[in-house]
Write a protein that holds these residues in place. Structure first.
Motif, PDB file in Angstrom:
ATOM      1  N   ARG A  44       8.533   6.244 -13.598  1.00 41.76           N
ATOM      2  CA  ARG A  44       8.436   7.334 -12.933  1.00 41.76           C
ATOM      3  C   ARG A  44       9.762   8.705 -12.932  1.00 41.76           C
ATOM      4  O   ARG A  44      10.848   8.493 -12.654  1.00 41.76           O
TER       5      ARG A  44
ATOM      6  N   CYS B 354       8.592  10.750  -7.812  1.00 40.93           N
ATOM      7  CA  CYS B 354       6.860  11.975  -8.567  1.00 40.93           C
ATOM      8  C   CYS B 354       7.480  13.376  -7.479  1.00 40.93           C
ATOM      9  O   CYS B 354       7.212  13.469  -6.385  1.00 40.93           O
ATOM     10  N   CYS B 357       5.387  13.769  -3.755  1.00 36.77           N
ATOM     11  CA  CYS B 357       4.962  12.192  -2.915  1.00 36.77           C
ATOM     12  C   CYS B 357       5.211  12.350  -2.014  1.00 36.77           C
ATOM     13  O   CYS B 357       6.453  12.719  -1.332  1.00 36.77           O
ATOM     14  N   HIS B 359       6.309  10.125   0.075  1.00 31.54           N
ATOM     15  CA  HIS B 359       7.432   9.358   0.358  1.00 31.54           C
ATOM     16  C   HIS B 359       8.919  10.331   1.070  1.00 31.54           C
ATOM     17  O   HIS B 359       9.635  10.490   1.476  1.00 31.54           O
ATOM     18  N   CYS B 385       7.833   2.172  -4.767  1.00 31.65           N
ATOM     19  CA  CYS B 385       8.496   3.344  -5.021  1.00 31.65           C
ATOM     20  C   CYS B 385       9.860   3.768  -4.664  1.00 31.65           C
ATOM     21  O   CYS B 385      10.093   4.434  -4.072  1.00 31.65           O
ATOM     22  N   ASN B 455       0.571   4.777   1.691  1.00 32.89           N
ATOM     23  CA  ASN B 455       0.608   5.516   0.535  1.00 32.89           C
ATOM     24  C   ASN B 455      -0.884   4.795  -0.066  1.00 32.89           C
ATOM     25  O   ASN B 455      -1.668   5.785  -1.042  1.00 32.89           O
ATOM     26  N   ALA B 459       1.489   1.621  -5.309  1.00 31.98           N
ATOM     27  CA  ALA B 459       1.706   2.461  -6.442  1.00 31.98           C
ATOM     28  C   ALA B 459       2.759   1.888  -7.679  1.00 31.98           C
ATOM     29  O   ALA B 459       3.084   2.792  -9.076  1.00 31.98           O
ATOM     30  N   CYS B 522      -0.756   8.388  -2.492  1.00 29.48           N
ATOM     31  CA  CYS B 522       0.175   9.045  -3.274  1.00 29.48           C
ATOM     32  C   CYS B 522      -0.318   9.708  -4.529  1.00 29.48           C
ATOM     33  O   CYS B 522      -1.871   9.601  -4.669  1.00 29.48           O
ATOM     34  N   ILE B 523       0.249  10.520  -5.097  1.00 24.18           N
ATOM     35  CA  ILE B 523      -0.863  11.956  -5.560  1.00 24.18           C
ATOM     36  C   ILE B 523      -1.368  11.767  -7.059  1.00 24.18           C
ATOM     37  O   ILE B 523      -1.826  11.812  -7.857  1.00 24.18           O
TER      38      ILE B 523
HETATM   39  S1  SF4 Z   1       3.697   6.047  -4.396  1.00 28.09           S
HETATM   40 FE1  SF4 Z   1       3.152   8.342  -6.143  1.00 28.09          FE
HETATM   41  S2  SF4 Z   1       3.999   9.780  -5.698  1.00 28.09           S
HETATM   42 FE2  SF4 Z   1       5.377   8.162  -5.131  1.00 28.09          FE
HETATM   43  S3  SF4 Z   1       6.526   8.135  -6.989  1.00 28.09           S
HETATM   44 FE3  SF4 Z   1       4.906   6.288  -6.651  1.00 28.09          FE
HETATM   45  S4  SF4 Z   1       3.731   6.976  -7.976  1.00 28.09           S
HETATM   46 FE4  SF4 Z   1       5.102   8.872  -7.324  1.00 28.09          FE
END
Ligand code: SF4
Lengths: 189, 531
Positions: A44, B354, B357, B359, B385, B455, B459, B522-523
């Protein structure tokens, strides 16, 4: 023969797809390949690193020993400096010069440039502009592979065959763009 | 025979398929996730074996036990801490009369690349008194998975296959062998061997202890546990385990008088081989990936004046993973020179949420509400995440412990007197082990505000489909008995920032259990779908 490469970049830059091209080419050339990747949390947007080992004999370790890598191949300039401990004193650094500034304390660009200049053996690649010259802003990683090519134990034909393998399902146009990106990269001294 | 270039995880999956597995269960967790991903994809293409994600590692292991009860082969996959969740089923499963081979694949994460601890699964195998196999490369990962099924049926108990991150996520070519048929249905013949009432359990435990000598004999004869003697070197000998083998071989050429070398990849320990290698040297060097398990267990087998060089005296690092460099001091080798420049201090680049995101938007709401409250508040968080919200600039969570602990530790904190306690938990983590915590909150009428950051995916591990669709979450929460007025779904988007803030304030003011479900996909997952 053994050739060890540290691949580096920032999560999301496609370090693994760059690795796939070299690994596929090496397999086509008849070598054994072992490649250690980063999955999970580090992907990430953080610093990512992969170890690729190419040899004509047994490869024991997935990880390259410090001071023994033949090349650091990086998609980002700051990241190219992070793994020099792994590079042998005779090794070469091939890196993109385009920074990914997703941290607040990213170093000053002149300072970074000065640091890169200190490297004994290096090829600094403006992959962005060469990629658009090749016809797609997304072909930057192929420009970088092209720039590495003359040091790799692989021919341009091996690399192109790998590109064909990996990209043919996306259409002929994409394959052509990536060929061109490889060629443009390979002209960098 | 065919060649495949595969990740260590994928080699395990292929070994299971070719080893006649009928059912595959697991819960995503780095570095084990790709095993099930491969099996799910394979199963979708070929129609078999049966493969699915489970709610958590315990349900996965129990489901696999059911397959084994029917006489068929089953595999269950998890990360190391997942085995803690499954420990009840695991420890008791060791006592059952296993006829359909049951392989428990556990991927450890020494160095904590993507985990909250670096526990060593080999201790669990010893605890449960069952065999464990540990491959050192992709080929062994394939071969040993097949062997593990046979061994499980031979010893009549589950078998652990232990992986570590560096093998799980490393790619190389493997050669495969002819596939084996699945087992036919053949229900366990004696139900007394599957009902662990005390009288049966005592008998089963006695039987398992009785089989220990067979397991040791198997390990003693295993060609993986290779002993290469060099009788001319009476100074030192080397024992390797796990990836310690690879790193030792990488350095071996630099050693002038090659020490005798025993590698251990099949457990329980091959005691005779250990005695043999130790008998004629003054120093025994132990290079094992993980905790110093061998080092601690072999004490009683060895002559007293033998010097042991390993992790207990920290010559081999006690923490983190082994590598080709950090075992060199134990072998008396100097570090190698490198091209490193001495000058610039490099800024670190930790992982982060990201851009865009969902979150981020939810944490921003929480952070602002906290600032405006004018009284103390507490935020517990969980595994996923959204744990990355602990880093600046957000820096919102105050606890991250283990799957599901956001809700339960919030409950305990509120009951101890903390005010405005919020628990942040993901949809998948909530279904994994947040549900029971919510039941506890409802039962006690605790004053907590639970924020499910939904999400619509798992993720962190690459976007696996959550076990229940997002649309059902609200009903699940209501069904547990949270007051209907205090269960609310909000869009996790900055467009609705002000409304979301008001709602959070309102729920904090309510002295009871509130659940806010903040939904937005989640994007990364959305991007993959659009590809
Ligand atoms: S939830 Fe999805 S958009 Fe958010 S950090 Fe994790 S992978 Fe990235």
């Amino acid at each position: 023969m053994k050739y060890d490469i540290i691949l580096s970049g920032v999560g999301g830059q496609g370090v693994l797809s760059l690795a796939a091209v070299i690994a596929t080419a090496a397999a086509k050339a008849g070598y054994r390949v072992r490649q250690s990747e980063v999955h999970g949390m580090a992907q990430r947007g953080g610093a990512v690193m992969a170890h690729m080992r190419i040899a004509d004999g047994e490869i024991y370790s997935d990880l390259i020993g410090q001071g023994t890598a033949d090349m650091v191949l990086s998609m980002e300039p700051l990241e190219s400096l992070r793994y020099l401990k792994w590079l042998s004193p005779e090794g070469v650094v091939v890196t993109s010069t385009n920074p990914v500034k997703n941290i607040p304390n990213y170093p000053d660009e002149d300072e970074l440039k000065a640091e890169l200049d200190k490297l004994k053996s290096k090829r600094l690649v403006d992959d962005k502009s060469l990629a658009s010259e090749a016809g797609s802003s997304r072909a930057g990683n192929m420009v970088i592979v092209g720039a590495a090519a003359s040091s790799l134990p692989l021919s341009m034909d091996d690399l192109k065959a790998a590109v064909e393998d990996l990209f043919s399902r996306k259409g002929e146009k994409i394959v052509e763009v990536n060929y061109k990106a490889l060629d443009l990269g390979s002209q960098i001294a | 025979m065919s060649e495949y270039v595969v990740l260590g995880d994928e080699a395990v999956a292929l070994g299971a398929v070719h080893g006649g597995v009928s059912s595959c269960y697991g819960y995503p967790g780095t570095p084990s996730t790709e095993i099930m991903e491969y099996l799910l994809e394979y199963s979708e293409k070929k129609g078999s074996p049966f493969a699915c994600w489970s709610s958590n590692e315990k349900t996965a292991l129990e489901e696999a036990l059911g397959t084994s009860f029917a006489g068929k082969r089953a595999i269950v996959t998890m990360k190391h801490v997942g085995l803690n969740v499954a420990a009840d089923a695991f420890m008791n499963g060791a006592l059952l009369d296993i006829r359909g081979g049951l392989v428990v694949v556990v991927a450890d994460d020494p160095g904590m690349h993507s985990s909250q601890n670096e526990q060593d699964t080999r201790f669990y195998a010893d605890f449960a008194k069952i065999p464990l196999l540990e491959p050192v490369n992709q080929q062994q990962a394939y071969d040993m998975t097949r062997e593990a099924f046979d061994l499980s049926e031979k010893m009549g108990c589950p078998v652990i296959l232990r992986l570590v991150t560096r093998l799980s996520h490393s790619r190389a070519a493997i050669a495969t062998a002819a596939p084996r048929e699945e087992n036919p249905i053949n229900k366990a013949p004696n139900k007394m061997d599957w009902m662990l009432l005390p009288a049966n359990a005592r008998r089963r435990w006695d039987s398992l202890l009785g089989r220990q000598k067979d397991m040791i004999a198997y390990s003693e004869e295993s060609s993986v546990n290779t002993l290469v003697m060099n009788e001319s070197n009476s100074d030192r000998a080397v024992i390797t385990a796990g990836l310690g083998y690879n790193y030792y071989k990488e350095n071996e050429a630099e050693l002038t008088d090659k020490p005798s070398h025993l590698h251990i990849g099949v457990y329980p320990l091959p005691e005779e081989k250990i005695k043999k290698i130790a008998a004629q040297v003054k120093e025994l060097i132990i290079l094992e990936e993980g905790y110093p398990l061998i080092e601690r267990m072999i004490g009683g087998l060895l002559p007293r004046d033998l010097k042991i060089t390993g992790k207990l005296d920290n010559i081999v690092p006690l923490q983190g993973e082994l590598n080709p460099d950090n075992i060199r001091p134990a072998l008396g080798l100097a570090p190698k020179e490198s091209a490193a420049l001495a000058s610039m201090e490099l800024a670190g680049r930790p992982p982060q949420l990201c851009k865009g995101c969902p979150h981020i938007d939810t944490y921003t709401v929480i952070k602002e509400v906290q600032a405006e409250l004018g009284e103390e508040s507490t935020v517990t968080s969980d595994i996923g995440c959204y744990a990355l919200g602990a880093l600046p600039p957000l820096s919102v969570p105050e606890t991250i412990i283990c799957m599901g602990a956001s809700i339960t530790s919030a409950k305990g904190s509120a009951e101890a007197g903390l005010k405005n306690v919020m628990a942040v938990i993901g949809d998948s983590t909530f279904l994994h082990s947040g549900l029971t915590g919510l039941v506890d909150c409802v039962a006690s009428g605790t004053d907590v505000t639970i924020i499910i950051v939904d999400n619509e995916t798992t993720a962190m591990t690459g976007g696996q489909t959550t076990i229940l669709p997002s649309s059902r979450l609200e009903n699940v929460v209501r069904g547990i008995g949270v007051e209907p007025d205090h269960v609310v779904t909000i869009p996790a988007h900055r467009k609705f920032h002000d409304e979301n803030k008001d709602r959070l304030k309102k729920e904090l003011a309510y002295k009871g259990v509130s659940v806010i479900i903040a939904v937005r996909e989640c994007i990364e997952t959305a991007r993959k779908k659009n590809k």
